[in-house]
Design a protein around this motif. Structure first.
Motif: not given
Length: 395
Positions: A97-122
């Motif tokens: 319930e008290n999770a902190l909203p976090l917006i994470m931005t990828h780079g070049w030559p990346g995409s949202v794919v480079e961040l997917l492994e963190t979805v579970g831990p975060l």
């Protein structure tokens, strides 16, 4: 419903690539005209022939895009129009319930794919060695002109405009308090957010000291770590600067090749920095990936550019950035707490003194023992632990 109200709608999004696009892709890979082998034993002449041919064989004979498509479609994805551009984003709310909203931005030559492994831990820290107090609601947008976001049709989509769009996105998601993180291009955008300090932004974290490029002559270089960082920055701005220079001056020219040849696109994306290049090369040649930087995930990321035809539009961010640098105006100070993690394999691993030059009195600084430019991709658990530590005082 008025037109204005419709333009702010958040719409569910699914990826459904027609099979004929995948058939055409394989045809183009098979028809590749290969150059002769490089005349050196390292990457000093560019991406090595053996690496690209191994990548092509895997892409042609083993890779399955549908697995990536299913993985992304299993996550909540949306689009919303901001300032005339459709923004694609993944939005995963934590069960806590008290999770902190976090917006994470990828780079070049990346995409949202480079961040997917963190979805579970975060978002689900209790399943990854953390506690409910560590949880984040996670927002992963695709930069304008990247992936499944729309392409800007006019000039001006630099860091400041993207930063403002991200603040609007978090407002539309009803997050009155949130934090932001970014690496590479995402670091520059997140830096701009910290300088704009929109209402609700509690703090930022970056993993690349992008501002070092513009103030290189003013950075400390007395200690061993400072000299090592300066050597790395000098190597980048002399020997590793090719993609940056081309994209910041002639994005349209390189765009023709990036949209016409999948192997040309792959080569261009791999020729980014020495550490990640050799890690990627090893994944294809030796079968030894660096963390989650696997063959499959590397091609997943390349596909985000190929299937969307965004090679040229993604490169245009550099054109905008090049003009920001050339302007020579000092940016306003950052007005929120700043966290920084220095990963040893980064293009230049910034020492604390450099970070303090760009961000006086940082709220958090840590040097870790592994990870490179794609830190969230390579070391998702370590990266997630850094997010927990950096943002803990802001909860």
């Amino acid at each position: 419903m008025s037109v204005a109200a419709e333009s702010t709608d958040i719409r569910p999004f699914r990826i459904e690539v027609p099979e004929n696009q995948l058939t055409e892709l394989r045809r183009r890979i098979e028809a590749t005209r290969w150059p002769s082998k490089e005349l050196v034993t390292d990457r000093s002449q560019g991406v090595q022939l053996a690496t690209l041919q191994a990548l092509a064989r895997y892409w042609m004979t083993e890779y399955d895009w549908r697995r990536c498509e299913a993985r992304l479609d299993a996550l909540p994805q949306f689009t919303t129009e901001i300032d005339g551009v459709d923004i694609h984003f993944v939005h995963v709310r934590s069960q806590h319930e008290n999770a902190l909203p976090l917006i994470m931005t990828h780079g070049w030559p990346g995409s949202v794919v480079e961040l997917l492994e963190t979805v579970g831990p975060l978002t689900d820290p209790t399943a990854h060695g953390g506690s409910p107090e560590d949880a984040f609601h996670l927002v992963l947008p695709s930069l304008p002109g990247y992936g499944f976001s729309g392409e800007p049709t006019g000039l001006g989509w630099g860091n400041g405009r993207i930063a403002s769009a991200w603040a609007e996105l978090m407002n539309r998601l009803d997050y009155p308090r949130y934090v932001a993180q970014g690496g590479d291009v995402g670091a520059a955008v997140t830096d701009a957010m910290g300088r704009q300090a929109p209402a609700g932004l509690l703090g930022i974290h970056v993993s690349l000291l992008a501002g070092a490029i513009g103030i290189k002559d003013h950075l400390p270089k007395e200690t061993g770590p400072e000299r090592a960082a300066m050597d790395a920055l000098n190597v980048f701005t002399t020997d590793g600067f090719g993609y940056f220079l081309e994209q910041s001056t002639r994005p349209q020219t390189i765009g023709y090749s990036l949209l016409d040849s999948p192997i040309g696109l792959a080569a261009w994306m791999l020729d980014h920095d020495t550490d990640s290049y050799y890690k990627i090369s090893s994944a294809f040649l030796d079968g030894h990936p660096a963390g989650n930087l696997t063959r499959e995930h590397i091609i997943d990321n390349i596909m985000m550019y190929w299937l969307t035809g965004t090679g040229a539009s993604a490169a245009r961010w550099y054109w905008e950035f090049g003009r920001e640098i050339a302007g020579g105006q000092a940016p306003p100070p950052v007005r929120v707490p700043v966290g920084f993690t220095s990963f040893p394999g980064e293009i230049w691993a910034a020492p604390r003194s450099w970070v303090e030059t760009v961000y006086p009195d940082p709220a958090y600084f840590n040097e870790v023992d592994r990870g490179g430019h794609f830190a969230a991709w390579e070391e998702p658990d370590l990266f997630s632990a850094e997010m927990r530590a950096a943002f803990a005082p802001l909860r």
